[in-house]
Design an enzyme around this catalytic site. Structure first.
Site, mmCIF file in Angstrom:
data_model
loop_
_atom_site.group_PDB
_atom_site.id
_atom_site.type_symbol
_atom_site.label_atom_id
_atom_site.label_comp_id
_atom_site.label_asym_id
_atom_site.label_seq_id
_atom_site.Cartn_x
_atom_site.Cartn_y
_atom_site.Cartn_z
ATOM 1 C CG ASN A 21 0.516 51.238 6.306
ATOM 2 O OD1 ASN A 21 0.163 52.184 5.615
ATOM 3 N ND2 ASN A 21 1.679 50.647 6.167
ATOM 4 C CG LEU A 27 -5.385 36.718 2.806
ATOM 5 C CD1 LEU A 27 -6.323 37.921 2.750
ATOM 6 C CD2 LEU A 27 -5.596 35.919 4.091
ATOM 7 C CG ASN A 34 -1.401 44.367 0.535
ATOM 8 O OD1 ASN A 34 -1.218 44.467 1.737
ATOM 9 N ND2 ASN A 34 -0.412 44.130 -0.321
ATOM 10 C CG HIS A 66 3.678 46.012 -2.664
ATOM 11 N ND1 HIS A 66 4.170 44.913 -1.990
ATOM 12 C CD2 HIS A 66 4.587 46.324 -3.623
ATOM 13 C CE1 HIS A 66 5.331 44.561 -2.544
ATOM 14 N NE2 HIS A 66 5.603 45.397 -3.535
ATOM 15 C CG ASP A 118 2.470 42.185 -3.678
ATOM 16 O OD1 ASP A 118 3.659 41.883 -3.443
ATOM 17 O OD2 ASP A 118 1.614 42.362 -2.802
ATOM 18 C CD GLU A 154 4.016 51.659 2.829
ATOM 19 O OE1 GLU A 154 3.313 50.910 3.539
ATOM 20 O OE2 GLU A 154 5.209 51.460 2.615
HETATM 21 C C1 GRF Z 1 5.023 48.567 4.932
HETATM 22 O O1 GRF Z 1 5.994 49.040 4.020
HETATM 23 C C2 GRF Z 1 3.954 47.849 4.160
HETATM 24 O O2 GRF Z 1 3.731 48.390 2.891
HETATM 25 C C3 GRF Z 1 4.515 46.479 4.057
HETATM 26 O O3 GRF Z 1 5.006 46.240 5.375
HETATM 27 C C4 GRF Z 1 5.595 47.469 5.835
HETATM 28 C C5 GRF Z 1 5.309 47.682 7.305
HETATM 29 O O4 GRF Z 1 3.986 48.094 7.431
HETATM 30 N N1 GRF Z 1 3.546 45.488 3.653
HETATM 31 P P1 GRF Z 1 3.358 48.427 8.898
HETATM 32 O O5 GRF Z 1 4.277 49.438 9.545
HETATM 33 O O6 GRF Z 1 3.326 47.126 9.656
HETATM 34 O O7 GRF Z 1 2.018 49.005 8.602
#
Ligand code: GRF
Length: 187
Positions: free
Chosen positions: A17, A93, A107, A109, A145, A174
């Site tokens: 992400n 947090l 965030n 999720h 969340d 995402e």
């Molecule tokens: C993703 O599914 C995110 O939504 C969750 O952790 C997973 C890995 O995310 N919180 P990334 O590849 O580290 O961005």
């Protein structure tokens, strides 16, 4: 694009992400500029993107939540950060941190909140027999969340889906949803 919003991205792991946010932020019209990356994990694979794209990064050990958050707040203040994106960040947090930061924290999720909060999302979705799943960008509060939902993307659960195939399909969404939610919020 008017002045971009100084942003910090928090990661703990693969950072896909983060990579997507970095790529989007290089678009002239994208409303944020990633000024800093923070990780609680020195081995986070995502730190390679900080190095690749020359973005300053800090790794703060998570020996205690209080010390970790104090270190973060000092750095955020120093760099005049006005927006935080949690992206695969695996810690919660505190209320105090959120109150001290004063600006928005998003965030991403990997479920259609409020369903399937927490971890091992895809496994629980498959076990539940749900026909749909997806991902959510939400405001961060001290309750896991549970903050105001900004945007969601819904996808079907396929009969032959495994945790791996579902994770991969949701992750692709995402990456798109996070950027869309930032544009939607900041114009
Ligand atoms: C993703 O599914 C995110 O939504 C969750 O952790 C997973 C890995 O995310 N919180 P990334 O590849 O580290 O961005």
């Amino acid at each position: 694009m008017v002045k971009k919003i100084k942003t910090c991205v928090f990661i703990s792991g693969s950072g896909t992400n983060l990579k997507s946010l970095i790529r989007n932020s290089r678009d002239y019209n994208f409303p944020i500029k990633i000024e800093l990356i923070i990780s609680n994990n020195i081995n986070a694979n995502g730190l390679k993107y900080a190095r690749k794209y020359n973005i300053p990064y800090k790794v703060f050990k998570y020996k205690s939540k209080i010390i970790f958050e104090k270190n973060c707040l000092l750095e955020l203040k120093k760099r005049k950060i006005r927006f935080i994106c949690l992206a695969g960040f695996m810690k919660v947090l505190s209320k105090k941190f959120i109150e001290n930061f004063k600006y928005k924290i998003f965030n991403i999720h990997p479920s259609l909140l409020p369903k399937f909060k927490g971890i091992n999302t895809h496994g629980r979705v498959l076990k539940s027999g749900e026909k749909f799943t997806g991902c959510t960008v939400h405001l961060v509060t001290s309750k896991l969340d549970s903050g105001k939902i900004i945007l969601q993307k819904k996808i079907s659960v396929l009969d032959n889906d495994t945790e791996k195939s579902l994770r991969e399909r949701v992750l692709k969404q995402e990456h798109k949803l996070y950027a869309k939610a930032i544009r939607y919020t900041f114009g």
